[in-house]
Design a protein around this motif. Structure first.
Motif, PDB file in Angstrom:
ATOM      1  N   SER A  72     -83.053  49.207  11.700  1.00  0.00           N
ATOM      2  CA  SER A  72     -84.085  49.893  10.938  1.00  0.00           C
ATOM      3  C   SER A  72     -84.159  51.370  11.318  1.00  0.00           C
ATOM      4  O   SER A  72     -84.274  52.249  10.468  1.00  0.00           O
ATOM      5  CB  SER A  72     -85.426  49.200  11.202  1.00  0.00           C
ATOM      6  OG  SER A  72     -86.479  49.942  10.679  1.00  0.00           O
ATOM      7  N   LEU A  73     -84.089  51.619  12.582  1.00  0.00           N
ATOM      8  CA  LEU A  73     -84.150  53.000  13.049  1.00  0.00           C
ATOM      9  C   LEU A  73     -82.988  53.808  12.495  1.00  0.00           C
ATOM     10  O   LEU A  73     -83.137  54.927  12.028  1.00  0.00           O
ATOM     11  CB  LEU A  73     -84.107  53.022  14.578  1.00  0.00           C
ATOM     12  CG  LEU A  73     -84.122  54.409  15.217  1.00  0.00           C
ATOM     13  CD1 LEU A  73     -85.383  55.156  14.813  1.00  0.00           C
ATOM     14  CD2 LEU A  73     -84.037  54.289  16.725  1.00  0.00           C
ATOM     15  N   GLN A  76     -83.135  53.641   8.395  1.00  0.00           N
ATOM     16  CA  GLN A  76     -84.402  54.028   7.787  1.00  0.00           C
ATOM     17  C   GLN A  76     -84.863  52.999   6.771  1.00  0.00           C
ATOM     18  O   GLN A  76     -85.519  53.330   5.790  1.00  0.00           O
ATOM     19  CB  GLN A  76     -84.279  55.408   7.120  1.00  0.00           C
ATOM     20  CG  GLN A  76     -83.761  56.481   8.034  1.00  0.00           C
ATOM     21  CD  GLN A  76     -84.787  56.925   9.059  1.00  0.00           C
ATOM     22  OE1 GLN A  76     -85.653  56.163   9.477  1.00  0.00           O
ATOM     23  NE2 GLN A  76     -84.688  58.158   9.496  1.00  0.00           N
ATOM     24  N   THR A  78     -86.407  48.800   6.514  1.00  0.00           N
ATOM     25  CA  THR A  78     -87.012  47.795   7.383  1.00  0.00           C
ATOM     26  C   THR A  78     -86.802  46.356   6.922  1.00  0.00           C
ATOM     27  O   THR A  78     -87.067  45.426   7.662  1.00  0.00           O
ATOM     28  CB  THR A  78     -88.529  48.005   7.456  1.00  0.00           C
ATOM     29  OG1 THR A  78     -89.077  47.831   6.161  1.00  0.00           O
ATOM     30  CG2 THR A  78     -88.859  49.388   7.976  1.00  0.00           C
ATOM     31  N   MET A  80     -88.676  44.907   5.077  1.00  0.00           N
ATOM     32  CA  MET A  80     -90.019  44.321   5.105  1.00  0.00           C
ATOM     33  C   MET A  80     -90.822  44.828   3.914  1.00  0.00           C
ATOM     34  O   MET A  80     -90.717  45.989   3.537  1.00  0.00           O
ATOM     35  CB  MET A  80     -90.738  44.740   6.392  1.00  0.00           C
ATOM     36  CG  MET A  80     -90.352  43.911   7.593  1.00  0.00           C
ATOM     37  SD  MET A  80     -91.079  42.263   7.448  1.00  0.00           S
ATOM     38  CE  MET A  80     -89.889  41.339   8.382  1.00  0.00           C
ATOM     39  N   ILE A 112     -95.066  41.064   5.115  1.00  0.00           N
ATOM     40  CA  ILE A 112     -96.187  41.341   5.996  1.00  0.00           C
ATOM     41  C   ILE A 112     -97.442  41.338   5.143  1.00  0.00           C
ATOM     42  O   ILE A 112     -97.470  41.955   4.083  1.00  0.00           O
ATOM     43  CB  ILE A 112     -96.021  42.711   6.685  1.00  0.00           C
ATOM     44  CG1 ILE A 112     -94.810  42.663   7.616  1.00  0.00           C
ATOM     45  CG2 ILE A 112     -97.277  43.081   7.454  1.00  0.00           C
ATOM     46  CD1 ILE A 112     -94.506  43.992   8.268  1.00  0.00           C
ATOM     47  N   LYS A 122    -109.446  48.895   7.971  1.00  0.00           N
ATOM     48  CA  LYS A 122    -108.194  48.171   7.828  1.00  0.00           C
ATOM     49  C   LYS A 122    -107.292  48.852   6.827  1.00  0.00           C
ATOM     50  O   LYS A 122    -106.089  48.960   6.997  1.00  0.00           O
ATOM     51  CB  LYS A 122    -108.478  46.752   7.341  1.00  0.00           C
ATOM     52  CG  LYS A 122    -108.824  45.787   8.427  1.00  0.00           C
ATOM     53  CD  LYS A 122    -108.659  44.373   7.915  1.00  0.00           C
ATOM     54  CE  LYS A 122    -108.534  43.408   9.055  1.00  0.00           C
ATOM     55  NZ  LYS A 122    -108.300  42.032   8.604  1.00  0.00           N
ATOM     56  N   HIS A 125    -105.643  51.728   8.274  1.00  0.00           N
ATOM     57  CA  HIS A 125    -104.596  51.298   9.183  1.00  0.00           C
ATOM     58  C   HIS A 125    -103.311  50.971   8.426  1.00  0.00           C
ATOM     59  O   HIS A 125    -102.220  51.399   8.794  1.00  0.00           O
ATOM     60  CB  HIS A 125    -105.066  50.069   9.952  1.00  0.00           C
ATOM     61  CG  HIS A 125    -103.991  49.431  10.761  1.00  0.00           C
ATOM     62  ND1 HIS A 125    -103.667  49.850  12.034  1.00  0.00           N
ATOM     63  CD2 HIS A 125    -103.137  48.424  10.472  1.00  0.00           C
ATOM     64  CE1 HIS A 125    -102.668  49.106  12.482  1.00  0.00           C
ATOM     65  NE2 HIS A 125    -102.333  48.228  11.565  1.00  0.00           N
ATOM     66  N   ALA A 128    -101.539  53.956   7.038  1.00  0.00           N
ATOM     67  CA  ALA A 128    -100.744  54.602   8.072  1.00  0.00           C
ATOM     68  C   ALA A 128     -99.481  53.787   8.341  1.00  0.00           C
ATOM     69  O   ALA A 128     -98.400  54.327   8.566  1.00  0.00           O
ATOM     70  CB  ALA A 128    -101.566  54.726   9.355  1.00  0.00           C
ATOM     71  N   PHE A 129     -99.647  52.504   8.281  1.00  0.00           N
ATOM     72  CA  PHE A 129     -98.551  51.588   8.529  1.00  0.00           C
ATOM     73  C   PHE A 129     -97.402  51.825   7.550  1.00  0.00           C
ATOM     74  O   PHE A 129     -96.239  51.921   7.934  1.00  0.00           O
ATOM     75  CB  PHE A 129     -99.100  50.175   8.354  1.00  0.00           C
ATOM     76  CG  PHE A 129     -98.226  49.104   8.883  1.00  0.00           C
ATOM     77  CD1 PHE A 129     -98.290  48.746  10.210  1.00  0.00           C
ATOM     78  CD2 PHE A 129     -97.355  48.435   8.046  1.00  0.00           C
ATOM     79  CE1 PHE A 129     -97.483  47.733  10.702  1.00  0.00           C
ATOM     80  CE2 PHE A 129     -96.557  47.432   8.530  1.00  0.00           C
ATOM     81  CZ  PHE A 129     -96.627  47.080   9.861  1.00  0.00           C
ATOM     82  N   ALA A 131     -97.020  54.517   5.810  1.00  0.00           N
ATOM     83  CA  ALA A 131     -96.560  55.887   6.013  1.00  0.00           C
ATOM     84  C   ALA A 131     -95.612  55.962   7.210  1.00  0.00           C
ATOM     85  O   ALA A 131     -94.716  56.785   7.269  1.00  0.00           O
ATOM     86  CB  ALA A 131     -97.743  56.821   6.223  1.00  0.00           C
ATOM     87  N   ALA A 132     -95.810  55.090   8.170  1.00  0.00           N
ATOM     88  CA  ALA A 132     -94.987  55.100   9.373  1.00  0.00           C
ATOM     89  C   ALA A 132     -93.607  54.525   9.109  1.00  0.00           C
ATOM     90  O   ALA A 132     -92.810  54.358  10.024  1.00  0.00           O
ATOM     91  CB  ALA A 132     -95.678  54.314  10.479  1.00  0.00           C
ATOM     92  N   ARG A 134     -92.911  51.552   8.144  1.00  0.00           N
ATOM     93  CA  ARG A 134     -92.788  50.207   8.663  1.00  0.00           C
ATOM     94  C   ARG A 134     -92.372  49.197   7.602  1.00  0.00           C
ATOM     95  O   ARG A 134     -91.988  48.088   7.907  1.00  0.00           O
ATOM     96  CB  ARG A 134     -94.137  49.788   9.272  1.00  0.00           C
ATOM     97  CG  ARG A 134     -94.016  48.744  10.333  1.00  0.00           C
ATOM     98  CD  ARG A 134     -93.219  49.304  11.484  1.00  0.00           C
ATOM     99  NE  ARG A 134     -92.580  48.282  12.292  1.00  0.00           N
ATOM    100  CZ  ARG A 134     -93.176  47.541  13.199  1.00  0.00           C
ATOM    101  NH1 ARG A 134     -94.433  47.688  13.438  1.00  0.00           N
ATOM    102  NH2 ARG A 134     -92.493  46.648  13.894  1.00  0.00           N
ATOM    103  N   LYS A 158     -99.859  59.424  -0.142  1.00  0.00           N
ATOM    104  CA  LYS A 158     -98.422  59.425  -0.408  1.00  0.00           C
ATOM    105  C   LYS A 158     -97.767  58.407   0.516  1.00  0.00           C
ATOM    106  O   LYS A 158     -97.884  58.500   1.723  1.00  0.00           O
ATOM    107  CB  LYS A 158     -97.855  60.819  -0.097  1.00  0.00           C
ATOM    108  CG  LYS A 158     -98.062  61.843  -1.194  1.00  0.00           C
ATOM    109  CD  LYS A 158     -97.060  61.725  -2.349  1.00  0.00           C
ATOM    110  CE  LYS A 158     -95.615  61.722  -1.851  1.00  0.00           C
ATOM    111  NZ  LYS A 158     -94.654  61.639  -2.948  1.00  0.00           N
ATOM    112  N   GLY A 160     -94.458  57.242  -0.248  1.00  0.00           N
ATOM    113  CA  GLY A 160     -93.029  57.469  -0.284  1.00  0.00           C
ATOM    114  C   GLY A 160     -92.207  56.212  -0.447  1.00  0.00           C
ATOM    115  O   GLY A 160     -90.995  56.228  -0.267  1.00  0.00           O
TER     116      GLY A 160
END
Lengths: 372, 372
Positions: A72-73, A76, A78, A80, A112, A122, A125, A128-129, A131-132, A134, A158, A160
């Motif tokens: 994943s890293l 880019q 996941t 998921m 997920i 929530k 959260h 952000a998740f 956006a991160a 994930r 956003k 993305g």
DNA sequence: CTGTTAGCGCCTTCAC
DNA sequence: GTGAAGGCGCTAACAG
């Protein structure tokens, strides 16, 4: 550091479990480079048959499973998908989830789940998740984008990543919408009741701000109009799709001196709660009041009496949403909107009104002229 | 590659979305090293207040969100928990899931759901998934370990991560078990029925191999014995917890010449399906047959008649399982077994037997007449 | 308390 | 068709 000899540790049998097998272990055993192992997995045609065979054998022998965090890293991606829904414990959603999961699984994606539970915290959260990075994509069942209200106010976050709206359409967003035609379905049910002779049809609503409610309410009015019936605000009872609100609506009805002969509830839960209250008060269903629901959950068929309702293809809805998202994820073209068919399931809770003289219904009214 | 100047790109306002903000961007803006940023997040007490303030400000300004794949790769942790269950669309599980999700969320863990759906292929996939280090721990609701049967046969797959069994205990595994006392609960309900005067109590079972079934069946026998009643195999009807199997059991009962005066169903779904069948055949509940359920799902209270059943604290079960797993994950000691209390909820579907001496004949009764 | 450095495991140019 | 090598973004060790 001290790792120079790491690769030399005796090939502990895969069963050792603790230290995961890495691509290097496989490469070494197959006597190829890590690049070849990677290619053998991702694009087999780029590797010679012999090399591939050796790699496959080594993989089988070691029990190698790629480390997805590393993949994943690097890539880019996941594999998921996030599914956002307002209430996990609602039986309506669980069948849909199953449809989603099935399709996602086939395509190699994990799921997920985020149960928002009405909590802004929530929601933040999970915003952000996404956006991160994930998740690769998300299916929204909650009727709005991150950062927005249901009315489309506020600036959408956003993300993305590809998004799909399921069941509760998000008109303000330019993303694929997978849904049923709520308006048409509600209209049809209303007309069904009218066609049986009901002239006073109550409507038990969903939450006011809900887009499903908005559409169904318009559909109810459409149906009334199509049947030549007047709209009576006194016949609109507030609800929120829960059993409890159906019970409340039932109490309202029980307390009235003149009652409608039919009640169209916009969820099966409400219909069941309402029937229960009617029955407890000594009223009969459908003899005194016909009751219709919406959704066709499993319990509709075994309610007492069995509930006439609108069947939603929940599993298929989930599958369709997942399919569209997968298309998006893989860069394929995908439809902007999918509407799945609903169907009226006729059971015992709806019947023609009993205490109305039959004469007028037949011939005195002329509205039923059907041009042919 | 071509990234030498990457850090120099003007700080595009966070909203740009596409290229994610990295820890280096934050470090640069806050004029500290990446390590300090990392520490400011993970262990604030190790960073000077000023530095921390600058970092926080920079994070706010950039909208930085840590890349979890990278973190996961580095720290060998995923902040993800796998929940394995046999059927996502079953209403019983969804409330439990909610309890799990709540607690997991509080502790900063995400939830990945695997609906096994009886598919060995799926099971293998998720076994590999855990082995791939994709999750830090797992909660098992399906009654067996990866690689094993419910009977504990086969070699359990080494996962190397903490596991917790929820609801369906896994006796062969040395992992924490969170459950109710199924045996005691079944015994209590049986005795409750006996205490009302029932001497012929049918038992509608779950799937034979299921551990819940095994315990409840023993509990039923316990209860019989405690009440001084004989065990009669003819009163044991096969079921599998579904509505349909309850319907089948009902048909069986309807077809009998001598019927039990009470039926204890080991799931509410079966009880509702059974009641429905009885009612349709002209029998009355509870007058002719009392019916009891197990679980206390939402629909139990609005069944017709309202269902007497055993309440399971589903949400609390989920929370407890999540709490134990979190303890394990954080290296805290945790109990090996938690048993939550159940409670008999008395409603209308159970009453003392009415015609003890003379069994209700195969009469041509019509629908139950409600007292007004 | 803070910065520097070295990878976590994988994929993917680049060179051969 | 294959191997060597760099780096995805982060954190844990080690210095200072």
């Amino acid at each position: 550091m001290d790792e120079s000899g790491a690769l030399d540790r005796p090939d502990e049998d895969n069963g050792s479990g603790h230290r995961a097998v890495r691509i290097q272990d496989v490469a070494k055993l197959a006597d190829v480079s890590t690049a070849t192992v990677s290619r053998a997995l991702a694009s087999p045609e780029k590797v010679s048959p012999e090399a591939r065979a050796r790699v496959l054998e080594a993989i089988a022998k070691t029990g190698y499973v790629p480390n997805l965090a590393a993949r994943s890293l690097r890539s880019q991606k996941t594999s998921m998908v996030l599914v956002v829904l307002p209430d996990l414990s609602n039986t309506f959603f669980s069948k849909i989830l199953r449809g989603i999961e099935e399709r996602l699984f086939e395509a190699g994606y994990g799921m997920i789940i985020s149960d928002l539970d009405g909590s802004p915290e929530k929601e933040a959260h999970f915003a952000a998740f996404t956006a991160a990075g994930r998740v690769d994509g998300a299916i929204l069942l909650n009727g709005h984008l991150f950062g927005q209200t249901r009315e489309g106010e506020g600036t959408p976050a956003k993300t993305g990543i590809p998004l799909v709206a399921l069941c509760e359409a998000i008109p303000s967003a330019d993303i694929p919408q997978i849904e049923i035609d709520n308006r048409a379905a509600a209209s049809r049910m209303t007309q069904h009741l009218a066609s049986l002779g009901h002239r006073s049809i109550a409507y038990v609503s969903g939450p006011a701000h809900n887009i499903l409610e908005k559409e169904r309410f318009i559909g109810y009015q459409d149906g009334l109009k199509a049947a030549g019936l007047p709209f009576d605000p006194a016949l609109v009872l507030p609800g929120d799709y829960t059993i409890e609100s159906g019970v409340m609506a039932g109490q309202d009805l029980v307390g009235r001196t003149t009652r409608p002969t039919a009640a169209f509830c916009t969820s099966d839960e409400m219909a069941i709660g309402l029937m229960r209250t009617l029955l407890s008060a000594g009223l009969r269903v459908p003899e005194d009041i016909s009751v219709a629901g919406f959704d066709d959950i499993d319990f509709a068929a075994v309610a007492e009496p069995a509930l006439t309702t609108i069947h939603q293809p929940r599993r298929e809805l989930g599958q369709a949403a997942a399919s569209v998202l997968i298309d998006l994820l893989q860069g394929h073209p995908s439809p902007k909107r999918i509407r799945l068919e609903t169907e009226i399931i006729v059971r015992a809770s709806v019947a023609p009104p009993q205490n109305i003289e039959k004469a007028p219904a037949k011939s005195t009214r002329t509205r039923a002229i059907k041009p042919t």
